[in-house]
Design an enzyme around this catalytic site. Structure first.
Site, PDB file in Angstrom:
ATOM      1  N   HIS A  44       0.836  -1.217   0.000  1.00  0.00           N
ATOM      2  CA  HIS A  44       0.000   0.000   0.000  1.00  0.00           C
ATOM      3  C   HIS A  44       0.870   1.266   0.000  1.00  0.00           C
ATOM      4  O   HIS A  44       0.543   2.248   0.660  1.00  0.00           O
ATOM      5  CB  HIS A  44      -0.947   0.026   1.212  1.00  0.00           C
ATOM      6  CG  HIS A  44      -1.938  -1.091   1.230  1.00  0.00           C
ATOM      7  ND1 HIS A  44      -3.225  -0.957   0.749  1.00  0.00           N
ATOM      8  CD2 HIS A  44      -1.849  -2.371   1.662  1.00  0.00           C
ATOM      9  CE1 HIS A  44      -3.881  -2.106   0.900  1.00  0.00           C
ATOM     10  NE2 HIS A  44      -3.065  -2.981   1.443  1.00  0.00           N
ATOM     11  N   ASN A  53     -10.232  -2.889   2.715  1.00  0.00           N
ATOM     12  CA  ASN A  53      -9.956  -2.874   1.278  1.00  0.00           C
ATOM     13  C   ASN A  53     -11.246  -2.623   0.506  1.00  0.00           C
ATOM     14  O   ASN A  53     -12.329  -2.614   1.092  1.00  0.00           O
ATOM     15  CB  ASN A  53      -9.382  -4.234   0.848  1.00  0.00           C
ATOM     16  CG  ASN A  53      -7.892  -4.366   1.149  1.00  0.00           C
ATOM     17  OD1 ASN A  53      -7.196  -3.377   1.368  1.00  0.00           O
ATOM     18  ND2 ASN A  53      -7.406  -5.595   1.151  1.00  0.00           N
ATOM     19  N   TYR A  97       1.120  -4.312  11.997  1.00  0.00           N
ATOM     20  CA  TYR A  97       1.044  -2.888  11.655  1.00  0.00           C
ATOM     21  C   TYR A  97       1.848  -2.029  12.619  1.00  0.00           C
ATOM     22  O   TYR A  97       2.535  -1.094  12.209  1.00  0.00           O
ATOM     23  CB  TYR A  97      -0.425  -2.436  11.584  1.00  0.00           C
ATOM     24  CG  TYR A  97      -1.133  -3.011  10.366  1.00  0.00           C
ATOM     25  CD1 TYR A  97      -1.317  -4.384  10.238  1.00  0.00           C
ATOM     26  CD2 TYR A  97      -1.586  -2.203   9.348  1.00  0.00           C
ATOM     27  CE1 TYR A  97      -1.938  -4.929   9.129  1.00  0.00           C
ATOM     28  CE2 TYR A  97      -2.216  -2.733   8.228  1.00  0.00           C
ATOM     29  CZ  TYR A  97      -2.388  -4.100   8.132  1.00  0.00           C
ATOM     30  OH  TYR A  97      -2.996  -4.632   7.029  1.00  0.00           O
TER      31      TYR A  97
HETATM   32 FE1  HDE Z   1      -2.315  -4.964   5.410  1.00  0.00          FE
HETATM   33  N1  HDE Z   1      -0.496  -4.171   5.859  1.00  0.00           N
HETATM   34  N2  HDE Z   1      -1.655  -6.808   5.959  1.00  0.00           N
HETATM   35  N3  HDE Z   1      -4.097  -5.820   4.866  1.00  0.00           N
HETATM   36  N4  HDE Z   1      -3.007  -3.192   4.860  1.00  0.00           N
HETATM   37  C1  HDE Z   1      -0.157  -2.889   5.738  1.00  0.00           C
HETATM   38  O1  HDE Z   1       0.983  -1.626   7.360  1.00  0.00           O
HETATM   39  C2  HDE Z   1      -0.523  -7.047   6.668  1.00  0.00           C
HETATM   40  C3  HDE Z   1      -4.437  -7.125   4.991  1.00  0.00           C
HETATM   41  C4  HDE Z   1      -4.271  -2.879   4.480  1.00  0.00           C
HETATM   42  O2  HDE Z   1      -3.133   3.367   4.121  1.00  0.00           O
HETATM   43  C5  HDE Z   1       1.187  -2.571   6.343  1.00  0.00           C
HETATM   44  O3  HDE Z   1       1.257   0.587   7.752  1.00  0.00           O
HETATM   45  C6  HDE Z   1      -0.445  -8.433   7.040  1.00  0.00           C
HETATM   46  C7  HDE Z   1      -5.843  -7.306   4.838  1.00  0.00           C
HETATM   47  C8  HDE Z   1      -4.360  -1.479   4.138  1.00  0.00           C
HETATM   48  O4  HDE Z   1      -1.455   3.174   5.518  1.00  0.00           O
HETATM   49  C9  HDE Z   1       1.625  -3.901   6.939  1.00  0.00           C
HETATM   50  C10 HDE Z   1      -1.581  -9.012   6.520  1.00  0.00           C
HETATM   51  C11 HDE Z   1      -6.339  -6.053   4.614  1.00  0.00           C
HETATM   52  C12 HDE Z   1      -3.076  -0.971   4.355  1.00  0.00           C
HETATM   53  C13 HDE Z   1       0.472  -4.807   6.569  1.00  0.00           C
HETATM   54  C14 HDE Z   1      -2.327  -7.983   5.851  1.00  0.00           C
HETATM   55  C15 HDE Z   1      -5.240  -5.145   4.627  1.00  0.00           C
HETATM   56  C16 HDE Z   1      -2.262  -2.053   4.808  1.00  0.00           C
HETATM   57  C17 HDE Z   1       2.150  -1.885   5.423  1.00  0.00           C
HETATM   58  C18 HDE Z   1      -2.002 -10.469   6.589  1.00  0.00           C
HETATM   59  C19 HDE Z   1      -7.801  -5.662   4.348  1.00  0.00           C
HETATM   60  C20 HDE Z   1      -2.611   0.442   4.103  1.00  0.00           C
HETATM   61  C21 HDE Z   1       2.211  -0.435   5.854  1.00  0.00           C
HETATM   62  C22 HDE Z   1      -2.134 -10.948   7.909  1.00  0.00           C
HETATM   63  C23 HDE Z   1      -8.679  -5.935   5.464  1.00  0.00           C
HETATM   64  C24 HDE Z   1      -2.875   1.333   5.276  1.00  0.00           C
HETATM   65  C25 HDE Z   1       1.449  -0.389   7.069  1.00  0.00           C
HETATM   66  C26 HDE Z   1      -2.460   2.743   4.954  1.00  0.00           C
HETATM   67  C27 HDE Z   1      -0.908  -1.923   5.173  1.00  0.00           C
HETATM   68  C28 HDE Z   1       0.439  -6.096   6.954  1.00  0.00           C
HETATM   69  C29 HDE Z   1      -3.543  -8.238   5.162  1.00  0.00           C
HETATM   70  C30 HDE Z   1      -5.418  -3.738   4.393  1.00  0.00           C
HETATM   71  C31 HDE Z   1       2.969  -4.423   6.480  1.00  0.00           C
HETATM   72  C32 HDE Z   1       0.664  -9.072   7.817  1.00  0.00           C
HETATM   73  C33 HDE Z   1      -6.624  -8.615   4.948  1.00  0.00           C
HETATM   74  C34 HDE Z   1      -5.584  -0.733   3.647  1.00  0.00           C
HETATM   75  O5  HDE Z   1       1.728  -3.840   8.327  1.00  0.00           O
END
Ligand code: HDE
Length: 699
Positions: free
Chosen positions: A88, A161, A375
């Site tokens: 993202h 999402n 996060y």
């Molecule tokens: Fe994320 N995801 N994600 N994700 N995600 C990040 O956190 C992660 C997942 C989502 O505008 C990171 O600050 C893991 C699902 C959004 O700043 C990180 C897993 C959904 C955003 C991370 C998921 C999301 C992130 C990278 C599986 C929808 C952007 C930068 C367990 C429900 C937020 C950050 C923004 C961002 C990890 C799966 C949505 C690396 C480990 C499911 C919208 O922490």
């Protein structure tokens, strides 16, 4: 000694006050005076006498190491970037507020959902997932839809999402998924694309991804605008009320403007014409007071209902069809302010699903559980330390105080001896609160520890089939085209054939259509599902199209003017478009303008060479005799009309025979000859409808 000044420097200092040049409304360039009493200083507050020239040994000699002003400025510049988000990375943000329609106290004690008179400030960040920070907006990708609610009881981050399911069931697979989709590590490409071997290799080995594959290959991953897409919390959460009563909940956002997407051919062209298409669209809408709105909908259900489903509500690869648990619309979010500074706000905002408030609680979804760790952890390296919550965009708007201390980038100067609890030395120090504090909801836990997946997570195809069979024929065709495009980019035949095998299980007609488009009829690898899919009742709520009332609200109509156009027709058209809540963009061959039928020059807003019709939801071409001939010989004008026709948009034209023979423009549904003013209404209702899929070419 007399010093030589650079030309800019002497220009800037011709008057006693420094001047700069600024664009003002209307487009003219104006000289602007800066207030004389605000000297530019170093970060230590030292006024700077010359911001144009570094300290030199002699007029043409080397620069002095002694120039601490140069070094401070360049050093700061060298460190201006923070590491981009791992996923993202590319996003855009907006401020706004959330207001509930009524109190939801019956099901939740969350303060921001309990009083319809209270507006809770929010900050939203929309993003793509795979591309780097500088990638383009129209990549085929999931869009992040993250909302930070600054509630009176702490920040609640709903980090969702625009798609209600996810690729994987367990957080331990996330690094693999992301490594497979990102640029391939040896070659450093492709950027922001799933269309390559490593992604489809991983996916084709992960049957649990098949439902998500249907969503990402649908038109949802190429939205028309952030203002026109749905949002989902994805996981099942819990709602907890004052007396400890617990319900399950799924969070949904619904855009007031309805869903809209572009076609893949448009996406490719938009990426070239305006790589910032989505962020510009959001920014301009808010700047013009056209505030995007989203309704918050909840699917609330109890344990008994959860037990009746043929899937597990803890499995993030599953939806709960709205026909089975309808959405309860509980409030609206209005985005009414652009950020003041992209870096300080949009880049530095730190969302964490673990930011929760009393009245909401997590579920045991293993994907969510992993996110609760990830996060906070990622912010430590991205924002440089444990005090990122003190950055203005992240700080709660309610009082917050605890006994955590120090750390990199600490902004507070804490006083006194006490930084521990319990203590008897400082009666004013913060203490735990049984009444107001967050309590994890009491839930039974059973079983032995082990690296296991519940049997209830093992049906990977039924909901993929449900999705494919629920969407409209046009969407099905686009999905089949998308899969063909993506798999055609896969170099390894075995991966293509493995994927075809999965498609055959999901729906034979889809599998066959893609096999045939790839020239691989009958070659799909045989896949035997762990659990055979079942046929579920189609869910019309999953459709992208046929869901909204026809509207032009929030859309943009491109009016291409050729010489000798009828000014009254143009003005009437603009007035009607604006009455619909849409914007009209005046496009002319040369930016200085075009001559109308009376020989008057009418200024253009954008030049044709920079504004292909893919940037608009509907178009009209107005030209008089002669002007039409000129357009007919202009390749940009021909492409403008041909694309609008090909992309099934409403097309109005006046000045006949418009581009005859070259644009492929024939009369047909949604193509309106503006021979008389009475036809304006026809064009408007065609534009409200949006697309005329019956015009879509076979492929
Ligand atoms: Fe994320 N995801 N994600 N994700 N995600 C990040 O956190 C992660 C997942 C989502 O505008 C990171 O600050 C893991 C699902 C959004 O700043 C990180 C897993 C959904 C955003 C991370 C998921 C999301 C992130 C990278 C599986 C929808 C952007 C930068 C367990 C429900 C937020 C950050 C923004 C961002 C990890 C799966 C949505 C690396 C480990 C499911 C919208 O922490």
């Amino acid at each position: 000694m007399k010093r030589n000044k650079s030309p800019e420097s002497s220009l800037a200092k011709t008057s006693s006050r420094p001047i700069s040049f600024a664009k003002v409304k209307g487009g003219e360039t104006h000289q602007q005076s800066a207030p004389a009493d605000v000297p530019i200083t170093t970060n230590q507050g030292l006024p700077i006498s010359d911001n144009q020239n570094s300290l030199r040994a002699g007029t043409r000699g080397p620069t002095m190491l002694e120039d601490f002003i140069l070094r401070e400025k360049i050093t700061h510049f060298d460190h201006e970037r923070t590491p981009e988000r791992i996923v993202h990375a590319r996003g855009t943000g907006a401020h706004g507020y959330f207001q509930p329609y009524r109190s939801m106290k019956k099901v939740t004690k969350a303060a921001f959902l309990s009083n319809p008179a209270v507006k809770t400030p929010v900050f939203v960040r929309f993003s793509t997932v795979a591309g780097e920070r500088g990638s383009s907006d129209l990549a085929r990708d999931v869009r992040g839809f993250a909302v930070k609610f600054f509630t009176s009881e702490g920040n609640f981050d709903l980090v969702g999402n625009n798609i209600p399911v996810f690729f994987i069931q367990d957080a331990i697979k996330f690094p693999d998924l992301i490594h497979s989709v990102k640029i391939e590590p040896d070659r450093g490409f492709p950027q922001a694309a799933t269309a390559h071997d490593t992604f489809w290799d991983f996916i084709s080995l992960m049957p649990e991804s098949m439902h998500m594959v249907m969503w990402i290959m649908s038109d949802r991953t190429i939205p028309r605008s952030f203002r026109m897409m749905e949002g989902f919390g994805v996981h099942t959460f819990r709602l907890v009320n004052e007396s400890g009563g617990i319900k399950f909940v799924k969070f949904h956002w619904r855009p007031k403007l309805g869903n809209s997407a572009v076609l893949w051919d448009e996406a490719l062209k938009i990426n070239g014409a305006d790589p910032d298409f989505h962020r510009r669209d959001l920014w301009e809408a808010i700047a013009e007071g056209d505030f995007p709105e989203f309704e918050l909908g909840l699917q609330i259900f109890d344990q008994k209902t959860a037990d009746e489903f043929e899937f597990d509500v803890l499995d993030a690869t599953k939806i709960i069809p709205e026909e089975r648990v309808p959405l309860e619309m509980v409030g609206k979010m209005v985005l009414d302010r652009n950020p003041d500074n992209f870096f300080a706000e949009t880049e530095q905002v730190a969302f964490c699903p673990s930011h929760i408030v009393p009245g909401i609680d997590f579920s045991e979804d293993p994907l969510l559980q992993g996110r609760l760790f990830s996060y906070l952890d990622t912010q430590l390296s991205r924002l440089g330390g444990p005090n990122f919550h003190q950055l203005p965009i992240n700080a709660p708007k309610c009082p917050f105080h605890n006994l955590q201390r120090d750390g990199i980038h600490q902004m507070n100067v804490f006083k006194g001896r006490v930084s521990y609890e319990p203590n008897s030395l400082d009666p004013s120090a913060p203490r735990e609160s049984q009444d107001r504090g967050f309590h994890s909801s009491a839930r039974p836990v059973e079983g032995a520890i082990g690296r296991v997946r519940s049997e209830s997570f093992s049906d990977h195809y039924s909901q993929a089939r449900l999705f494919y069979r629920s969407i409209t024929p046009a969407e099905r065709k686009h999905m089949s085209n998308a899969l063909t495009f993506e798999l055609s980019k896969v170099e390894t035949e075995a991966i293509r054939l493995r994927m075809l095998g999965h498609l055959m299980v999901i729906d034979e007609s889809l599998g066959e259509a893609v096999s045939s488009a790839l020239g691989a009829e009958g070659k799909a690898q045989k896949i035997t599902p762990a659990k055979n899919p079942i046929d579920l009742e189609p869910s019309p709520a999953l459709r992208l199209y046929d869901k909204r009332k026809p509207t032009l609200d929030g859309r943009k109509v491109g009016l291409l003017l050729g010489a000798g156009f009828d000014p009254k027709l143009k003005n009437d058209l603009v007035a009607r478009i604006e009455k619909e809540g849409a914007k009209a963009a005046i496009i002319t061959g040369r930016i200085q303008g075009e001559q109308d039928a009376q020989g008057r020059a009418v200024p253009g807003q954008i030049a044709l060479s920079g504004s292909p019709s893919v940037l608009f939801d509907a178009v009209a071409v107005l030209a008089g005799k002669g002007g039409d001939d000129a357009l007919a010989n202009d390749p940009n004008a021909i492409a403008f009309v041909m694309d609008a026709v090909r992309h099934c948009k409403a097309v109005g034209f006046a000045g006949i025979p418009l581009l005859a023979g070259k644009s492929g423009l024939k009369t047909g549904p949604g193509i309106v000859d503006l021979a008389s003013e009475s036809k304006i209404g026809d064009l408007i209702s065609a534009a409200r409808q949006g697309r005329f899929w019956e015009r879509e070419e076979e492929k």
